[in-house]
Design a protein around this motif. Structure first.
Motif, short mmCIF file in Angstrom:
data_model
loop_
_atom_site.label_atom_id
_atom_site.label_comp_id
_atom_site.label_asym_id
_atom_site.label_seq_id
_atom_site.Cartn_x
_atom_site.Cartn_y
_atom_site.Cartn_z
N LYS A 1 0.82 -1.22 0.00
CA LYS A 1 0.00 0.00 0.00
C LYS A 1 0.85 1.26 0.00
CE LYS A 1 -2.64 -0.95 3.63
NZ LYS A 1 -3.59 -0.87 4.73
N TYR A 2 1.93 1.22 0.81
CA TYR A 2 2.67 2.46 1.03
C TYR A 2 3.97 2.53 0.23
CZ TYR A 2 -0.85 2.67 4.64
OH TYR A 2 -2.05 2.67 5.28
N ASP B 1 10.54 -2.49 2.98
CA ASP B 1 10.17 -1.95 1.66
C ASP B 1 11.02 -0.72 1.38
OD1 ASP B 1 8.85 0.59 2.49
OD2 ASP B 1 7.43 -0.77 3.47
N ILE C 1 8.26 6.50 7.05
CA ILE C 1 7.42 7.06 8.13
C ILE C 1 8.26 8.13 8.86
CG2 ILE C 1 6.21 6.48 10.29
CD1 ILE C 1 6.10 3.56 9.11
N ILE D 1 2.79 4.27 15.62
CA ILE D 1 2.09 3.54 14.54
C ILE D 1 1.45 2.23 14.97
CG2 ILE D 1 3.28 4.57 12.53
CD1 ILE D 1 5.10 2.15 12.62
N ARG E 1 -2.78 6.78 12.10
CA ARG E 1 -2.35 6.76 10.69
C ARG E 1 -1.45 7.96 10.45
NH1 ARG E 1 -8.36 5.93 10.04
NH2 ARG E 1 -8.59 4.01 8.86
N SER F 1 -4.22 6.35 3.73
CA SER F 1 -4.61 5.07 4.32
C SER F 1 -6.03 4.69 3.90
CB SER F 1 -4.50 5.15 5.85
OG SER F 1 -5.33 4.20 6.44
N GLY G 1 -7.27 1.18 4.11
CA GLY G 1 -6.73 0.87 5.46
C GLY G 1 -7.75 1.16 6.55
N THR G 2 -7.63 0.43 7.67
CA THR G 2 -8.55 0.66 8.79
C THR G 2 -7.85 1.35 9.96
OG1 THR G 2 -7.97 -1.46 9.76
CG2 THR G 2 -9.86 -1.43 8.27
N GLY G 3 -6.51 1.40 9.91
CA GLY G 3 -5.75 1.97 11.02
C GLY G 3 -5.61 0.99 12.18
N LEU G 4 -6.00 -0.27 11.95
CA LEU G 4 -5.96 -1.25 13.04
C LEU G 4 -4.93 -2.37 12.78
CD1 LEU G 4 -9.78 -1.65 13.71
CD2 LEU G 4 -8.12 -0.44 15.12
N GLY G 5 -4.43 -2.43 11.54
CA GLY G 5 -3.56 -3.56 11.16
C GLY G 5 -2.35 -3.74 12.07
N LEU G 6 -1.64 -2.64 12.34
CA LEU G 6 -0.41 -2.79 13.14
C LEU G 6 -0.71 -3.10 14.60
CD1 LEU G 6 2.01 -0.12 11.62
CD2 LEU G 6 2.01 -2.59 11.31
N SER G 7 -1.87 -2.64 15.11
CA SER G 7 -2.15 -3.01 16.51
C SER G 7 -2.53 -4.49 16.58
CB SER G 7 -3.16 -2.10 17.20
OG SER G 7 -4.23 -1.89 16.41
N SER H 1 10.71 1.55 4.85
CA SER H 1 10.47 1.15 6.24
C SER H 1 10.81 -0.32 6.41
CB SER H 1 8.99 1.31 6.61
OG SER H 1 8.50 2.53 6.14
N PHE I 1 9.78 -3.45 9.16
CA PHE I 1 9.03 -3.91 10.33
C PHE I 1 9.63 -5.22 10.80
CE2 PHE I 1 5.54 -0.97 10.80
CZ PHE I 1 5.61 -0.27 9.59
P1 ADP Z 1 -3.69 1.09 7.96
O1 ADP Z 1 -4.88 0.25 7.87
O2 ADP Z 1 -3.99 2.55 7.93
O3 ADP Z 1 -2.60 0.70 7.02
P2 ADP Z 1 -1.94 0.11 10.05
O4 ADP Z 1 -2.20 -0.05 11.51
O5 ADP Z 1 -1.61 -1.09 9.27
O6 ADP Z 1 -3.19 0.88 9.48
O7 ADP Z 1 -0.77 1.15 9.88
C1 ADP Z 1 -0.81 2.35 10.60
C2 ADP Z 1 -0.17 3.48 9.79
O8 ADP Z 1 1.25 3.24 9.71
C3 ADP Z 1 -0.63 3.55 8.35
O9 ADP Z 1 -1.79 4.33 8.23
C4 ADP Z 1 0.55 4.19 7.67
O10 ADP Z 1 0.48 5.58 7.80
C5 ADP Z 1 1.75 3.68 8.47
N1 ADP Z 1 2.43 2.54 7.80
C6 ADP Z 1 2.26 1.23 8.06
N2 ADP Z 1 3.07 0.47 7.30
C7 ADP Z 1 3.77 1.33 6.53
C8 ADP Z 1 4.78 1.18 5.52
N3 ADP Z 1 5.23 -0.03 5.15
N4 ADP Z 1 5.28 2.30 4.95
C9 ADP Z 1 4.84 3.52 5.32
N5 ADP Z 1 3.89 3.73 6.26
C10 ADP Z 1 3.37 2.66 6.84
#
Ligand code: ADP
Length: 421
Positions: A327-328, A352, A357, A365, A371, A377, A382-388, A411, A413
């Protein structure tokens, strides 16, 4: 004759002086014994003044014994009071009428760690809160206000305590009014309440946006679909479909999060060959249209064997991280998935070379609904919940998760999983 009289007088004077000196010595010894609150031994008094000295000594000894007994009683009562207050979970504080602290139990330090050696210190120097000082005044004025939640300032943060106060009944001869306060720390509850309110507000906001779009488009279609050009109708229906999918993903993610945060998150661990799981996933992505637009690479240490994990949940981590990387970043960019052994754990990285960020966003994040770029997003679904969700699953497996990023360069991870012994 006169000589004899003079001699007799001299002898009598000598005897009187001797006895007077003995009395003085006796009185001094007596005074010392009284000062030191010790028993006075009769032998230390003048030898020949029998009965009167005996009675005086007995009376003084009896009163010194009584004083000792009362002092012992007082110290044991104080020790008992200190032990009782010390074992209380609630902080207890007694102040005099000029707000000097007379007593504070150990629990006060639990709430205010700087409150050490504070006896005699002015209250406002230890507990910073205008509201609390007003409360103290109303207690002192005899208004006995009800229990009240009060905010205190500690450095940059706020501490919340439920405070109750009462006047201490004055002791005999005591003129100033002492007041007693009990403080119950409610900071955690307040923070949880604020988190809950935030969460509800965020969820409502996230639901409202797609719902209002869907509602608006459906209303327009209902009113005028007969006269609408077919392309407009398709466009409207596509938008409705996109927003319905968004609602769906949001509800899915919320459900996943709530399951992960529940007492029984249902972790089904089995022994899984991690290299096979990762290669299978990447092959799958290469076959998808979004994955086909990117270059996907894997590098896995062959020494990594099987790990004890919940394969569905770990797959969810990879999907969230790889989806984000897709996505990003711009189409055609590179995504690397690697795994290596590090002491007793496996360290996995999804890297990637996308937009990256900013440093100020990086610590946040993994928070729910955080977000960096809201518009981007949402546009990407995006839902803003994936990373949590990622953070929760990693923590349930006993691992750690973190991110590194350079804006404009990409970035990375990382997460770890404990290696099997
Ligand atoms: P979302 O559904 O918005 O992607 P996430 O919880 O997965 O929600 O990610 C939170 C935020 O972290 C994203 O909205 C984005 O701004 C940032 N983010 C996550 N992964 C990346 C990435 N690989 N590159 C850049 N920004 C990222």
């Amino acid at each position: 004759m006169l000589q004899l009289l003079t001699l007799l007088l001299a002898v009598a004077l000598g005897v009187a002086l001797y006895k007077l000196r003995q009395h003085r010595q006796g009185l001094r010894a007596l005074e010392q014994a009284v000062r030191q609150n010790q028993r006075f031994l009769l032998e230390e008094g003048p030898a020949h003044f029998g009965a009167d000295w005996g009675r005086l000594c007995n009376a003084i000894n009896a009163s010194s014994e009584e004083i000792n007994r009362l002092q012992q009683y007082r110290s044991s009562q104080l020790a008992q009071l200190e032990a009782t207050l010390g074992s209380l979970q609630e902080a207890v504080l007694i102040v005099d009428d000029r707000n000097h602290i007379l007593l504070a139990n150990h629990a006060l330090q639990g709430i205010f760690p700087d409150a050490k050696n504070i006896m005699g210190t002015r209250l406002e120097l230890v507990l910073q809160s205008r509201e609390f000082l007003d409360y103290v005044e109303s207690v002192r004025a005899g208004k006995s206000p009800a229990q009240q939640p009060i905010e205190f300032v500690r450095g940059n943060e706020s501490i919340w305590a439920e405070v109750t106060g009462a006047l201490v009944p004055p002791l005999d001869g005591q003129k100033d009014k002492w007041a007693l306060f009990v403080l119950h720390d409610i900071t955690r509850q307040r923070k949880l309440e604020a988190l809950r309110k935030d969460f509800v507000a965020n969820v409502s906001h996230e639901l409202r946006t797609p719902l209002s779009v869907i509602k608006g488009y459906v209303e327009t279609l209902v009113d005028s679909h007969r006269d609408m050009p077919i392309e407009d109708r398709d466009r409207f229906l596509n938008t409705i479909q996109r927003h319905t999918e968004r609602l769906n993903s949001l509800l899915d993610d919320l459900l996943t999060l709530s399951r992960l945060e529940s007492i029984n998150p249902g972790l089904a661990r089995e022994s899984i060959a991690l290299p096979d799981l990762i290669s299978g996933l990447i092959d799958d992505y290469r076959g998808r249209p979004s994955g086909a637009q990117h270059q996907l690479f894997i590098s896995i240490d062959p020494a990594i064997g099987s790990v004890l994990i919940d394969p569905l949940k770990i797959t969810q981590i990879f999907e969230n991280l790889i989806d984000n990387a897709l996505k990003y970043t711009q189409a055609g960019s590179r995504i690397d998935v690697s795994a290596r052994l590090r002491e007793k754990e496996v360290e996995i990285c999804v890297r990637d070379n996308g937009w990256g960020i900013p440093a100020e966003d990086l610590p946040h994040i993994f928070e729910r609904f955080y977000r960096v770029d809201k518009g981007r997003s949402r546009e990407k679904g995006g839902t803003g919940l994936g990373l949590s969700i990622v953070k929760h699953i990693v923590q349930l497996h006993g691992g750690r998760v973190w991110a590194e990023s350079q804006p404009g360069q990409g970035s990375a991870f990382y997460f770890t999983l404990p290696q099997r012994d």
